[in-house]
Every structure is written in structure tokens, then in C-alpha cells.
Write a protein that holds these residues in place. Structure first.
Motif, PDB file in Angstrom:
ATOM      1  N   ARG A  12       0.844  -1.192   0.000  1.00 45.61           N
ATOM      2  CA  ARG A  12       0.000   0.000   0.000  1.00 45.61           C
ATOM      3  C   ARG A  12       0.880   1.243   0.000  1.00 45.61           C
ATOM      4  N   THR A 284      -8.855  -7.395  -2.478  1.00 50.86           N
ATOM      5  CA  THR A 284      -8.924  -6.008  -2.017  1.00 50.86           C
ATOM      6  C   THR A 284      -7.961  -5.137  -2.807  1.00 50.86           C
ATOM      7  N   GLU A 285      -6.794  -5.706  -3.131  1.00 58.06           N
ATOM      8  CA  GLU A 285      -5.792  -4.929  -3.877  1.00 58.06           C
ATOM      9  C   GLU A 285      -6.278  -4.576  -5.274  1.00 58.06           C
ATOM     10  N   ARG A 287      -9.427  -4.173  -6.123  1.00 53.24           N
ATOM     11  CA  ARG A 287     -10.429  -3.116  -5.912  1.00 53.24           C
ATOM     12  C   ARG A 287      -9.740  -1.760  -5.738  1.00 53.24           C
ATOM     13  N   ASN A 288      -8.708  -1.746  -4.889  1.00 53.06           N
ATOM     14  CA  ASN A 288      -7.979  -0.498  -4.655  1.00 53.06           C
ATOM     15  C   ASN A 288      -7.290  -0.002  -5.926  1.00 53.06           C
ATOM     16  N   GLN A 293      -5.967   3.909  -6.173  1.00 55.62           N
ATOM     17  CA  GLN A 293      -5.147   4.070  -4.971  1.00 55.62           C
ATOM     18  C   GLN A 293      -3.684   3.688  -5.176  1.00 55.62           C
ATOM     19  N   GLU A 315     -13.258   6.708  -8.423  1.00 54.13           N
ATOM     20  CA  GLU A 315     -11.814   6.557  -8.287  1.00 54.13           C
ATOM     21  C   GLU A 315     -11.153   7.920  -8.113  1.00 54.13           C
TER      22      GLU A 315
END
Length: 535
Positions: A12, A284-285, A287-288, A293, A315
Motif C-alpha cells: 500500500r 482487495t488490492e 479493488r484499490n 489508490q 476513483e
């Protein structure tokens, strides 16, 4: 060191104050050259890292993550290099992590960069496709000043071209390297012996593989995938996953396959194959990623998949880290019970779970270096290392065993800590043979009884569409609902970590949560009811 820009060592983005602190402590502890890259080649994501490296008076090497796609060409990379130079970098690296370059393209790319920027060019090319040696020679001839190679004891395949061979080739071409091959030979012999100690960690997918020119999977990603598929009992499906990776990469707008995007794309491809349905489970990654992100995708995103992943969420289009609040003060508070230094705080920031465990055990004295060294010496006395993960068949039942630890090797009787089909169990046996050999001893009978008891206490099987299950084995990271909660179809109810990625599990129907059969940290498997919803 290799620095992932705003990602540092994680998956992240970290806040700007964490990036500054990380670079400062790395510089103070001896890092002089920072090779800084972003997985999407989004220059906004390396700005703060470059600024910090220059602030602490170290060498900032901006990096091009090389890849091929309909949107990546020499003009694209020259434009990128100019932006990197404008940031104030001291040199430019071409990072060919998957070994996709060819000699002709290498020559044209380096020549174009030399013509358009004034930074020294550093060439980094993995040997996976078999072309890297030719590429390095082409790069030097075209004006590159530095190249990365590897000693022959560890070179080629997913590694780098062989240092000794490159030295001979360059010397023959009139380039002076000042490397003494006789001294290099002493190093080679030493490293050959040291490599033998790590035979059990060698991946069978790290050799020469020209297919990388099609699937674009870097060597580090291949070894990661093989370990992840092995954990899922699906290693035989590697070829299917390798075919799926380019399709997922296209859906995501052709990101270069380098950490963390290589893991993001690779894990999603594996999920698509293992679950039998593309994007049935979305990490989840991913989606991010669709939320912006990680930064700006190089190419066009698949809007259908994007809609499935993030619905009507908007976004972000700004620099992702602009959305992050300063974190250092909060990290200091959270880690104050076990952190003794800024380095400890950063360890906790990069690896919250395992870092916390490590620092707590260190503080408790259970990581005493002398004791650990004694245990290692005891292990060396054997002819070879025993496997720590294997399957056994006991009275007609097959179990997956993972040896997670043991007592003092000097004791006649000691505990072995094992995970049996993902369930932790402490088994006291005289030797490991009592686990491995199916014989009617009291110990094996006791172990068999324990395993049967565990099986009897397993979670209930799913019986209706309100039974929430997981598509693959993993670990519960978060439970987002409580018994009695009213939820809607599509709501995220559980977060599970599988294949080193976090995956959100959504409710298949609307209703009320009437049962939760899991706790945070539990290991779970498919065909178990983790949570039950009633309309």
C-alpha cells in the motif's frame, strides 16, 4: 536498495512522513544508493522518495519499469525519463524485471535515452528469456555506463547474466572492467557451497523460460506463484494461471509486472483459475487498483470488471498519497509497548502483524542470537534438512502437515508444533518418525484420535445461499459484521488473506446475520460455513 516509491516495502502507499522517516533511517544505517521505482511508472509516486534521498545527501536513481504492451514504446519511456530527470535524480535505471528486452530494442532505447537526457544509464535485465547477456552488451555499446550481473553460482534463469562471462566479453570488446577473474573464482567456489544449504527453497520455475516473452511473468513472481499454488494444492494448474495473467493485465490497463502489481495481477489470475470463474472473487488490492489508490494505469481499464469491483465508487485522480494523513505519530503510539527505536517503529509500519510478534519476542529474550545459533548448529549435524511441509496418509486418511516449530533438539522427548489441514496442534513424540510412519504405536493412535476430534468439530457445511464460504483456503483478517446485523446483498462481511493478498467476501443475499463460525486469525477452507445469513 530497491525502493518502491510511496509503497516502500509494502503493498500500500504510506504517508509522506513515513516515507521521509524510512529514507532517513535507511541512509543513516548505510544505504548510499536508492533505486526508486513505481510499479505503474507513475512519477507522482516517486516524488517524495527522490526528494527525501536528496535531502539526506544520498544517490537517487530514478527507474523505468520496462514492459511491453500496446501503450508502451520508446517514445513513452523517453517521456518518462525526462520527467525522472526533472525530479533531480542522479542516474536512471532501466529495470527489465521480466527479461522482455531484445538486443535491438535495447540498443534503440538506450540510444534514445542518451540523446534526450543527461543522466548516466544503468541497465538491469533478468536472464529469464535467455536474451539478457546480449542485451547488456548492446546497452554498453549504446552508451549505458553501469550494468547488473550475478556471480555464476547464482546466475542466469530468473537471476542475472553471469558476471564472469560478461567481464570476458567486455574485455574482448575493449572495455576495461578491472575485475580479477582469478579472485572471482574464489568467490564462486565459496558461494557454490553456501547455495547447497538452501536447496529446499529452490523453485523449479526459476530456470530459462522463453515463454516469459508471452506471459511477461518475472522470476520473483514465478517463485511466488508456485509457492502460493502449492499452498492451495493447485501447483498442477500453473500453466492455466500463466495463460490467465496476460488477460488480467489487459483488464487492468497493462501495468508492468513488478512488485506490487505483479502480485496483484498474479494472485487475481490464480483466483480466476482456482475458483473456476473469472473475478468471482476479487482481491482487495484489485479493488484499490481500480479506485486509483496505486496511481494512474498506463492503459485503458476494462470498465465491466471495474464496475464489478468497485460499483459506483469514484476513483481518485490525484496523487494517491495526497489522500493520506501523517502516520508517524499514530504509529509511535500503537507500537510504544514494544518499539525501542525509530527502526522498530518502521518495522511495525511495514509489517504490522509479523513485526509486532518479532519485536515482542525480541524484547522477551526468545530471539537470543546465541541460542538460535546453537539450534542452527544442531541442525547442521544431520546429513540434510528434513522437509517442513508434507502430506501423510494415516489409516486411509490423508492430512497436510506443516511443521511450524519444535522444542530443544538436545532433548530426548520434545514437542513438535504442527498445523494439520490448517489446524494448529501440539504433538509430543519421541521422534518425527512417529508422525511420518503409520504404525500402531500409542503415540500415533493418540495423534489419530486428536485429528478425528478436530474433524468432528469442523465448521458446518453450507446448506443454502445464505451460508458464506471462501473460494480458497486462507486466514481470517477481519469480520465486518456481528450477529443480528441487517445486511444487503453485495455487502462486504469478511476479509480473508489468501495467497498473500486480502480478499473481501461479500454477502450473496440480503438478510440478518444469525451465526458467525469464525474468529479473527482462524485458518479456513472451502466448503465451510464461515457466516450464516437468514432472509
Amino acid at each position: 536498495m530497491l525502493l518502491r516509491g510511496q509503497n516502500l516495502l509494502g503493498y500500500r502507499h504510506y504517508s509522506d512522513d513515513v516515507v521521509d522517516m524510512f529514507v532517513k533511517k535507511s541512509a543513516n544505517n548505510g544505504v548510499d544508493v536508492f533505486r526508486i521505482f513505481d510499479a505503474l511508472n507513475d512519477v507522482r509516486n516517486i516524488e517524495v522518495s527522490v526528494k527525501a534521498v536528496k535531502k539526506y545527501k544520498k544517490h537517487a536513481q530514478g527507474t523505468i519499469s520496462y514492459t511491453t504492451s500496446p501503450v508502451h514504446n520508446i517514445e513513452y519511456f523517453v517521456t518518462l525519463a525526462k520527467k525522472i530527470e526533472e525530479l533531480g535524480c542522479d542516474s536512471l535505471a532501466i529495470k527489465d524485471m521480466a527479461g522482455l528486452l531484445t538486443p535491438n530494442v535495447t540498443k534503440k532505447l538506450v540510444q534514445a535515452l542518451v540523446k534526450n537526457i543527461s543522466l548516466p544509464i544503468h541497465m538491469h535485465c533478468h536472464a529469464t528469456s535467455g536474451l539478457a547477456t546480449l542485451n547488456l552488451i548492446s546497452a554498453v555499446d549504446a552508451g549505458a555506463t553501469t550494468i547488473d550481473t550475478c556471480n555464476s553460482s547464482y546466475s542466469e534463469g530468473a537471476s542475472h547474466p553471469t558476471t564472469e562471462s560478461i567481464v570476458v566479453a567486455l574485455d574482448d570488446m575493449g572495455y576495461k572492467t578491472d575485475i580479477d577473474l582469478s579472485k572471482m573464482d574464489e568467490i564462486t567456489e565459496n558461494l557454490k557451497e553456501s547455495r547447497k544449504k538452501y536447496w529446499q527453497f529452490e523453485s523449479k520455475f526459476t530456470g530459462l523460460d522463453p515463454k516469459v516473452l508471452i506471459n511477461q511473468v518475472p522470476g520473483g513472481m514465478i517463485s511466488n506463484l508456485s509457492n502460493q499454488l502449492k499452498d492451495q494444492g493447485a501447483l498442477d494448474r500453473m500453466s492455466e494461471v500463466l495463460k490467465e495473467i496476460p488477460a488480467v493485465r489487459k483488464d487492468l490497463g497493462y501495468p508492468p509486472l513488478v512488485t506490487p502489481t505483479s502480485q496483484i495481477v498474479g494472485t487475481q489470475a490464480a483466483l480466476n483459475v482456482i475458483t473456476g470463474e473469472r473475478y468471482k472473487t476479487i482481491t482487495t488490492e484489485v479493488r484499490n487498483y481500480f479506485l486509483g489508490q496505486y496511481g494512474m494505469a498506463p492503459g485503458k481499464l476494462n470498465n465491466d470488471i471495474k464496475k464489478k469491483a468497485i460499483g459506483d465508487q469514484k476513483e481518485i485522480t490525484s496523487r494517491p498519497a495526497d489522500k493520506l494523513k501523517p502516520e508517524v505519530a499514530n504509529l509511535k503510539v500503537k507500537s510504544e509497548s514494544f518499539a525501542r527505536s525509530d527502526e522498530d517503529i518502521l518495522t511495525y509500519a511495514m509489517f504490522p502483524d509479523i513485526g509486532t510478534t518479532f519485536l515482542q519476542e525480541r524484547n522477551a529474550g526468545s530471539l537470543d542470537p546465541e541460542e538460535l545459533l546453537n539450534q542452527e548448529e544442531e541442525m547442521k549435524k544431520g546429513d540434510h534438512f528434513a522437509p517442513t511441509e508434507f502430506n501423510i496418509t494415516l489409516h486411509g486418511e490423508t492430512y497436510h502437515i506443516n511443521l511450524t516449530g519444535s522444542g530443544d533438539p538436545s532433548e530426548a522427548e520434545r514437542p513438535f508444533y504442527v498445523s494439520v489441514d490448517g489446524i494448529s496442534e501440539e504433538v509430543l513424540v519421541e521422534t518425527l518418525d512417529e508422525i511420518l510412519v503409520n504404525k500402531p504405536s500409542s503415540s500415533s493412535s493418540q495423534n489419530d484420535s486428536k485429528l478425528n476430534n478436530k474433524k468432528e468439530s469442523a465448521r458446518p457445511k453450507p446448506t443454502h445461499d445464505g451460508c458464506i464460504t471462501t473460494a480458497m483456503p486462507g486466514k481470517i483478517v477481519d469480520i465486518k459484521v456481528s450477529i443480528g446485523d441487517k445486511i444487503s446483498a453485495g455487502d462486504s462481511v469478511i476479509v480473508i488473506e489468501a495467497m498473500k493478498m486480502e480478499n473481501e467476501i461479500q454477502a450473496a443475499k440480503s438478510g440478518t446475520v444469525i451465526a458467525i463460525n469464525i474468529s479473527k486469525g482462524d485458518e479456513v477452507s472451502p466448503n465451510e460455513t464461515l457466516l450464516e445469513i437468514q432472509s
